[in-house]
Design a protein around this motif. Sequence first.
Motif, PDB file in Angstrom:
ATOM      1  N   UNK A   6       0.855  -1.190   0.000  1.00 22.56           N
ATOM      2  CA  UNK A   6       0.000   0.000   0.000  1.00 22.56           C
ATOM      3  C   UNK A   6       0.890   1.238   0.000  1.00 22.56           C
ATOM      4  N   UNK A   7       0.399   2.284  -0.648  1.00 19.15           N
ATOM      5  CA  UNK A   7       1.098   3.565  -0.696  1.00 19.15           C
ATOM      6  C   UNK A   7       0.133   4.655  -0.269  1.00 19.15           C
ATOM      7  N   UNK A   8       0.641   5.594   0.514  1.00 18.40           N
ATOM      8  CA  UNK A   8      -0.175   6.725   0.937  1.00 18.40           C
ATOM      9  C   UNK A   8       0.718   7.968   0.944  1.00 18.40           C
ATOM     10  N   UNK A   9       0.148   9.092   0.541  1.00 13.20           N
ATOM     11  CA  UNK A   9       0.857  10.367   0.613  1.00 13.20           C
ATOM     12  C   UNK A   9       0.399  11.082   1.878  1.00 13.20           C
ATOM     13  N   UNK A  10       1.371  11.505   2.686  1.00 20.76           N
ATOM     14  CA  UNK A  10       1.057  12.197   3.928  1.00 20.76           C
ATOM     15  C   UNK A  10       1.565  13.630   3.853  1.00 20.76           C
ATOM     16  N   UNK A  11       0.798  14.543   4.409  1.00 23.41           N
ATOM     17  CA  UNK A  11       1.113  15.976   4.330  1.00 23.41           C
ATOM     18  C   UNK A  11       2.026  16.392   5.482  1.00 23.41           C
ATOM     19  N   UNK A  12       3.182  15.733   5.548  1.00 23.00           N
ATOM     20  CA  UNK A  12       4.235  16.098   6.501  1.00 23.00           C
ATOM     21  C   UNK A  12       5.574  15.912   5.796  1.00 23.00           C
ATOM     22  N   UNK A  13       6.616  16.596   6.255  1.00 20.17           N
ATOM     23  CA  UNK A  13       7.944  16.395   5.669  1.00 20.17           C
ATOM     24  C   UNK A  13       8.417  14.950   5.850  1.00 20.17           C
ATOM     25  N   UNK A  14       9.311  14.503   4.980  1.00 20.89           N
ATOM     26  CA  UNK A  14       9.806  13.124   5.023  1.00 20.89           C
ATOM     27  C   UNK A  14      10.398  12.797   6.389  1.00 20.89           C
ATOM     28  N   UNK A  93       6.661  19.467   2.072  1.00 24.19           N
ATOM     29  CA  UNK A  93       5.646  19.137   3.067  1.00 24.19           C
ATOM     30  C   UNK A  93       4.813  17.905   2.737  1.00 24.19           C
ATOM     31  N   UNK A  94       5.259  17.082   1.799  1.00 23.61           N
ATOM     32  CA  UNK A  94       4.502  15.886   1.433  1.00 23.61           C
ATOM     33  C   UNK A  94       5.455  14.716   1.244  1.00 23.61           C
ATOM     34  N   UNK A  95       5.066  13.580   1.822  1.00 30.65           N
ATOM     35  CA  UNK A  95       5.883  12.374   1.757  1.00 30.65           C
ATOM     36  C   UNK A  95       5.043  11.205   1.267  1.00 30.65           C
ATOM     37  N   UNK A 126      -5.138   0.799   7.579  1.00 33.74           N
ATOM     38  CA  UNK A 126      -4.112   1.153   8.555  1.00 33.74           C
ATOM     39  C   UNK A 126      -3.198   2.260   8.037  1.00 33.74           C
ATOM     40  N   UNK A 127      -2.909   2.271   6.765  1.00 29.31           N
ATOM     41  CA  UNK A 127      -2.073   3.335   6.203  1.00 29.31           C
ATOM     42  C   UNK A 127      -2.828   4.665   6.219  1.00 29.31           C
ATOM     43  N   UNK A 128      -4.138   4.628   6.004  1.00 29.02           N
ATOM     44  CA  UNK A 128      -4.938   5.852   6.136  1.00 29.02           C
ATOM     45  C   UNK A 128      -4.912   6.346   7.585  1.00 29.02           C
ATOM     46  N   UNK A 129      -4.962   5.393   8.542  1.00 30.39           N
ATOM     47  CA  UNK A 129      -4.888   5.768   9.955  1.00 30.39           C
ATOM     48  C   UNK A 129      -3.521   6.358  10.282  1.00 30.39           C
ATOM     49  N   UNK A 130      -2.443   5.814   9.699  1.00 34.64           N
ATOM     50  CA  UNK A 130      -1.109   6.396   9.914  1.00 34.64           C
ATOM     51  C   UNK A 130      -1.092   7.827   9.392  1.00 34.64           C
ATOM     52  N   UNK A 131      -1.638   8.021   8.200  1.00 37.70           N
ATOM     53  CA  UNK A 131      -1.706   9.361   7.599  1.00 37.70           C
ATOM     54  C   UNK A 131      -2.443  10.316   8.545  1.00 37.70           C
ATOM     55  N   UNK A 132      -3.624   9.911   9.013  1.00 38.36           N
ATOM     56  CA  UNK A 132      -4.408  10.758   9.922  1.00 38.36           C
ATOM     57  C   UNK A 132      -3.659  11.013  11.223  1.00 38.36           C
ATOM     58  N   UNK A 137      -1.235  15.300  14.289  1.00 35.25           N
ATOM     59  CA  UNK A 137      -0.260  15.727  15.304  1.00 35.25           C
ATOM     60  C   UNK A 137       0.599  16.875  14.780  1.00 35.25           C
ATOM     61  N   UNK A 138       0.938  16.814  13.487  1.00 31.09           N
ATOM     62  CA  UNK A 138       1.792  17.837  12.894  1.00 31.09           C
ATOM     63  C   UNK A 138       3.265  17.633  13.192  1.00 31.09           C
ATOM     64  N   UNK A 139       3.551  16.708  14.111  1.00 32.18           N
ATOM     65  CA  UNK A 139       4.946  16.385  14.428  1.00 32.18           C
ATOM     66  C   UNK A 139       4.992  14.943  14.912  1.00 32.18           C
ATOM     67  N   UNK A 140       6.170  14.387  14.893  1.00 35.53           N
ATOM     68  CA  UNK A 140       6.337  13.006  15.318  1.00 35.53           C
ATOM     69  C   UNK A 140       6.360  12.907  16.843  1.00 35.53           C
TER      70      UNK A 140
END
Length: 157
Positions: A6-14, A93-95, A126-132, A137-140
């Motif tokens: 599965x692949x998902x794009x997340x709106x946070x830096x790598x 801002x996208x990974x 689960x990958x969608x949940x990781x993205x959310x 949070x905006x940070x790790x």
Amino acid sequence: METVEETVDVAVPVRTAYNQWTQFESFPEFMSGVESVTQLTDTTNHWVTKIGGVEREFDTEIIDQQPDQRIAWRSLDGKSHAGLVSFTSLDADTTRVHVRFEWAPETFTEKAGAVLNLDNMQVKADMRKFKDFVESRGSETGGWRGEVNDAGATGEL
């Protein structure tokens, strides 16, 4: 062996996406069926999963880890599962996060789930949940930036 990708794009830096993924103990917050992950050392984790009523415990080792690029692991019993997650910066801002799991279904329930494609649907969810999780949070929650290079591992599954 079953393979799920599965692949998902997340709106946070790598760096943020990668650092969050290294926080294995947070996996139950976004991975269904993962009851707990306990980090034993920098490269080994103890997992407790419960999927379809079947509880499993196993240990994994990280065999390849390159900060902001990839993490590969395999189970220490040699049969349960292996995985590879890669991180690609699309812009500041996208990974793009790509995950590939290989695992051996053992019980009837697990084999039936594989036949019905439930594994693919679960990893996608689960990958969608990781993205959310990481975007909200905006940070790790932390990060481990060490490198792991197993001379016997190819880094490919």
